[in-house]
Design an enzyme around this catalytic site. Structure first.
Site, PDB file in Angstrom:
ATOM      1  N   GLY A   1       0.815  -1.207   0.000  1.00 19.63           N
ATOM      2  CA  GLY A   1       0.000   0.000   0.000  1.00 19.63           C
ATOM      3  C   GLY A   1       0.847   1.254   0.000  1.00 19.63           C
ATOM      4  O   GLY A   1       1.898   1.307   0.650  1.00 19.63           O
TER       5      GLY A   1
ATOM      6  N   ARG B   1       1.004  -5.061  -5.558  1.00 17.37           N
ATOM      7  CA  ARG B   1       1.242  -6.346  -4.899  1.00 17.37           C
ATOM      8  C   ARG B   1       1.490  -7.379  -5.990  1.00 17.37           C
ATOM      9  O   ARG B   1       0.778  -7.413  -6.983  1.00 17.37           O
ATOM     10  CB  ARG B   1       0.065  -6.727  -4.008  1.00 17.37           C
ATOM     11  CG  ARG B   1      -0.056  -5.803  -2.789  1.00 17.37           C
ATOM     12  CD  ARG B   1      -1.233  -6.159  -1.912  1.00 17.37           C
ATOM     13  NE  ARG B   1      -1.206  -5.403  -0.668  1.00 17.37           N
ATOM     14  CZ  ARG B   1      -1.693  -4.193  -0.497  1.00 17.37           C
ATOM     15  NH1 ARG B   1      -2.260  -3.577  -1.532  1.00 17.37           N
ATOM     16  NH2 ARG B   1      -1.632  -3.571   0.655  1.00 17.37           N
TER      17      ARG B   1
ATOM     18  N   ASP C   1       5.027  -5.276   6.159  1.00 13.51           N
ATOM     19  CA  ASP C   1       5.542  -6.589   6.534  1.00 13.51           C
ATOM     20  C   ASP C   1       5.591  -7.550   5.349  1.00 13.51           C
ATOM     21  O   ASP C   1       6.502  -8.367   5.238  1.00 13.51           O
ATOM     22  CB  ASP C   1       4.730  -7.181   7.682  1.00 13.51           C
ATOM     23  CG  ASP C   1       3.257  -7.372   7.318  1.00 13.51           C
ATOM     24  OD1 ASP C   1       2.726  -6.572   6.530  1.00 13.51           O
ATOM     25  OD2 ASP C   1       2.638  -8.317   7.827  1.00 13.51           O
TER      26      ASP C   1
ATOM     27  N   THR D   1       3.939   2.197   5.729  1.00 13.48           N
ATOM     28  CA  THR D   1       2.557   1.738   5.794  1.00 13.48           C
ATOM     29  C   THR D   1       1.793   2.617   6.771  1.00 13.48           C
ATOM     30  O   THR D   1       2.325   2.949   7.842  1.00 13.48           O
ATOM     31  CB  THR D   1       2.446   0.272   6.249  1.00 13.48           C
ATOM     32  OG1 THR D   1       1.082  -0.028   6.586  1.00 13.48           O
ATOM     33  CG2 THR D   1       3.327  -0.013   7.459  1.00 13.48           C
TER      34      THR D   1
ATOM     35  N   ASP E   1      -0.575   1.724   8.514  1.00 11.91           N
ATOM     36  CA  ASP E   1      -1.151   0.905   9.588  1.00 11.91           C
ATOM     37  C   ASP E   1      -0.337   0.913  10.879  1.00 11.91           C
ATOM     38  O   ASP E   1      -0.852   0.560  11.934  1.00 11.91           O
ATOM     39  CB  ASP E   1      -1.303  -0.545   9.110  1.00 11.91           C
ATOM     40  CG  ASP E   1      -2.170  -0.656   7.869  1.00 11.91           C
ATOM     41  OD1 ASP E   1      -3.106   0.152   7.728  1.00 11.91           O
ATOM     42  OD2 ASP E   1      -1.910  -1.544   7.040  1.00 11.91           O
TER      43      ASP E   1
ATOM     44  N   ASP F   1       1.885  -1.140  11.865  1.00 13.80           N
ATOM     45  CA  ASP F   1       1.772  -2.488  12.411  1.00 13.80           C
ATOM     46  C   ASP F   1       3.063  -3.283  12.295  1.00 13.80           C
ATOM     47  O   ASP F   1       3.043  -4.511  12.169  1.00 13.80           O
ATOM     48  CB  ASP F   1       0.635  -3.244  11.707  1.00 13.80           C
ATOM     49  CG  ASP F   1       0.837  -3.361  10.204  1.00 13.80           C
ATOM     50  OD1 ASP F   1       1.784  -2.738   9.679  1.00 13.80           O
ATOM     51  OD2 ASP F   1       0.056  -4.084   9.563  1.00 13.80           O
TER      52      ASP F   1
ATOM     53  N   ARG G   1     -27.130  12.938  16.379  1.00 16.16           N
ATOM     54  CA  ARG G   1     -26.965  11.606  15.823  1.00 16.16           C
ATOM     55  C   ARG G   1     -25.840  10.819  16.487  1.00 16.16           C
ATOM     56  O   ARG G   1     -24.886  11.385  17.002  1.00 16.16           O
ATOM     57  CB  ARG G   1     -26.673  11.685  14.311  1.00 16.16           C
ATOM     58  CG  ARG G   1     -27.902  11.968  13.473  1.00 16.16           C
ATOM     59  CD  ARG G   1     -27.535  12.083  12.012  1.00 16.16           C
ATOM     60  NE  ARG G   1     -28.745  12.265  11.193  1.00 16.16           N
ATOM     61  CZ  ARG G   1     -28.783  12.884  10.036  1.00 16.16           C
ATOM     62  NH1 ARG G   1     -27.673  13.410   9.534  1.00 16.16           N
ATOM     63  NH2 ARG G   1     -29.903  12.981   9.360  1.00 16.16           N
TER      64      ARG G   1
ATOM     65  N   ARG H   1      -5.993  -2.062   8.889  1.00 14.58           N
ATOM     66  CA  ARG H   1      -5.899  -3.506   8.703  1.00 14.58           C
ATOM     67  C   ARG H   1      -6.117  -4.199  10.050  1.00 14.58           C
ATOM     68  O   ARG H   1      -7.172  -4.036  10.647  1.00 14.58           O
ATOM     69  CB  ARG H   1      -4.563  -3.879   8.051  1.00 14.58           C
ATOM     70  CG  ARG H   1      -4.579  -5.229   7.373  1.00 14.58           C
ATOM     71  CD  ARG H   1      -3.344  -5.493   6.544  1.00 14.58           C
ATOM     72  NE  ARG H   1      -2.107  -5.346   7.278  1.00 14.58           N
ATOM     73  CZ  ARG H   1      -0.922  -5.704   6.805  1.00 14.58           C
ATOM     74  NH1 ARG H   1      -0.829  -6.207   5.583  1.00 14.58           N
ATOM     75  NH2 ARG H   1       0.166  -5.532   7.526  1.00 14.58           N
TER      76      ARG H   1
ATOM     77  N   ARG I   1      -5.077   7.421   2.911  1.00 13.65           N
ATOM     78  CA  ARG I   1      -3.778   7.109   2.312  1.00 13.65           C
ATOM     79  C   ARG I   1      -3.282   8.236   1.402  1.00 13.65           C
ATOM     80  O   ARG I   1      -2.113   8.228   0.992  1.00 13.65           O
ATOM     81  CB  ARG I   1      -3.871   5.804   1.498  1.00 13.65           C
ATOM     82  CG  ARG I   1      -4.074   4.562   2.336  1.00 13.65           C
ATOM     83  CD  ARG I   1      -3.079   3.479   2.027  1.00 13.65           C
ATOM     84  NE  ARG I   1      -3.135   2.975   0.674  1.00 13.65           N
ATOM     85  CZ  ARG I   1      -3.551   1.766   0.331  1.00 13.65           C
ATOM     86  NH1 ARG I   1      -4.011   0.948   1.261  1.00 13.65           N
ATOM     87  NH2 ARG I   1      -3.529   1.381  -0.918  1.00 13.65           N
TER      88      ARG I   1
END
Length: 323
Positions: free
Chosen positions: A15, A76, A107, A130, A132, A134, A167, A176, A257
């Site tokens: 990504g 990818r 990763d 990334t 994320d 992570d 609301r 992810r 992103r």
């Protein structure tokens, strides 16, 4: 200093994330100062297999450090998962006389480099890119800060309309399997509930809070996309315990992103880009350059691929503000 390195290859994989272009600039600038040429492979591992590369020049990249995404594009690659694909990539490196390779990605990118190292003995260096956040071995990954800022900006706007209509809003953020974007953005917008994959009690706490909700204030719920409950199920369960609420779901999606990278991500990209080249010149290989406690840190790929969990301090904040 390793004087055998004359030509470095670099690519962005997986990504895209804000800060990648700053890292590309820093890599190229540092290499040029040391008399080293840099070629960029387009579309990640696909470019390695197909020999799709361009020569990088720092004066061209200098004006692009703020730009989101990646000028090298990314993808990818299913072909690289196969040995035949990796053999074609090795042939590309040999034909173009690449002496070292720097990869910017997550990763999956580093797992690919580990597999590649079984048939290729040139040095590989990784940079964590990334949104994320992570990846173990670094406090922050390229793009994370920008993604959180984008999420905050949009959730603040959602609060305005939520307040106007009394609301309940469920806002799904990316990440992810990691709750870092969720917990950072949720805390900083004053969310009433934050649901992340790493917590097993956050959903129960939410239902307890929303069951008797009857207020003119907005009720904001931030949900990480990787949470096992999911925005739609959260919505249906809230309706079960409190059928009178006016509820909406907003998924921020890939807007997180894109956009110009934050100051933190630009600086992180520059620091890690410089460090990647210096690490190569020190004769090291198969490590990721990261930042721990604001100090540059090297982590072997074997350790990098492990999941990066939310640390105890953040988890305690989640528990405190979720009550």
């Amino acid at each position: 200093m390793d004087s055998t390195i004359k030509h470095i290859g670099v690519f962005t994989s997986g990504g895209d994330s804000p800060g990648m272009n700053a890292a590309l600039y820093a890599i190229t600038k540092t290499a040029e100062v040391n008399g080293i040429n840099v070629s960029g492979f387009r579309k990640g591992y696909e470019g390695l297999i197909d020999g799709d590369l361009v020569q990088l020049k720092s004066h061209e990249l200098q004006k692009l450090t703020q730009k989101g995404g990646t000028i090298l594009k990314t993808a990818r690659s299913k072909r690289f998962l196969e040995l035949e694909g990796r053999k074609k990539a090795l042939q590309t490196l040999n034909v173009n006389k690449i002496d070292a390779l720097i990869a910017i990605g997550g990763d999956g990118t580093f797992k690919g480099l580990l597999a590649f190292s079984e048939i290729c003995d040139i040095p590989f260096i990784g940079i964590p890119g990334t949104i994320d956040n992570d990846i173990s071995g670094t406090d922050y990954t390229l793009g994370f800060d920008s993604a959180v800022n984008t999420a905050i900006e949009n959730i603040d706007k959602i609060r305005d309309t939520a307040e106007s209509h009394n609301r309940v809003f469920i806002v799904e953020v990316m990440g992810r399997d990691s709750g870092y974007i969720g917990i950072h953005s949720g805390l900083m917008v004053g969310a009433d509930a934050i649901l992340i994959p790493e917590s097993g009690t956050d959903f129960i706490n939410l239902l307890g809070k929303v069951k008797n909700y009857d207020s003119e204030d907005a009720f904001l719920i931030v949900v990480s996309e990787g949470d096992e409950i999911g925005a739609e199920l959260v919505s249906s369960k809230i309706k079960e315990v409190n059928p009178n609420v006016d509820l909406r779901i907003t998924k921020l999606g890939h807007v997180q992103r894109g956009g110009n990278s934050s100051a933190l991500d630009r600086m992180l990209g520059i620091r890690l880009g410089v460090a990647a080249v210096k690490t190569l010149l020190q004769g090291k290989k198969n490590v990721m350059v990261g930042v721990l406690n604001n100090q540059l840190h090297l982590t072997p790929f074997e350790v990098v691929v492990k999941q990066h969990q939310v640390d105890n301090e953040l988890y305690e904040l989640l528990e405190l503000f979720g009550k």
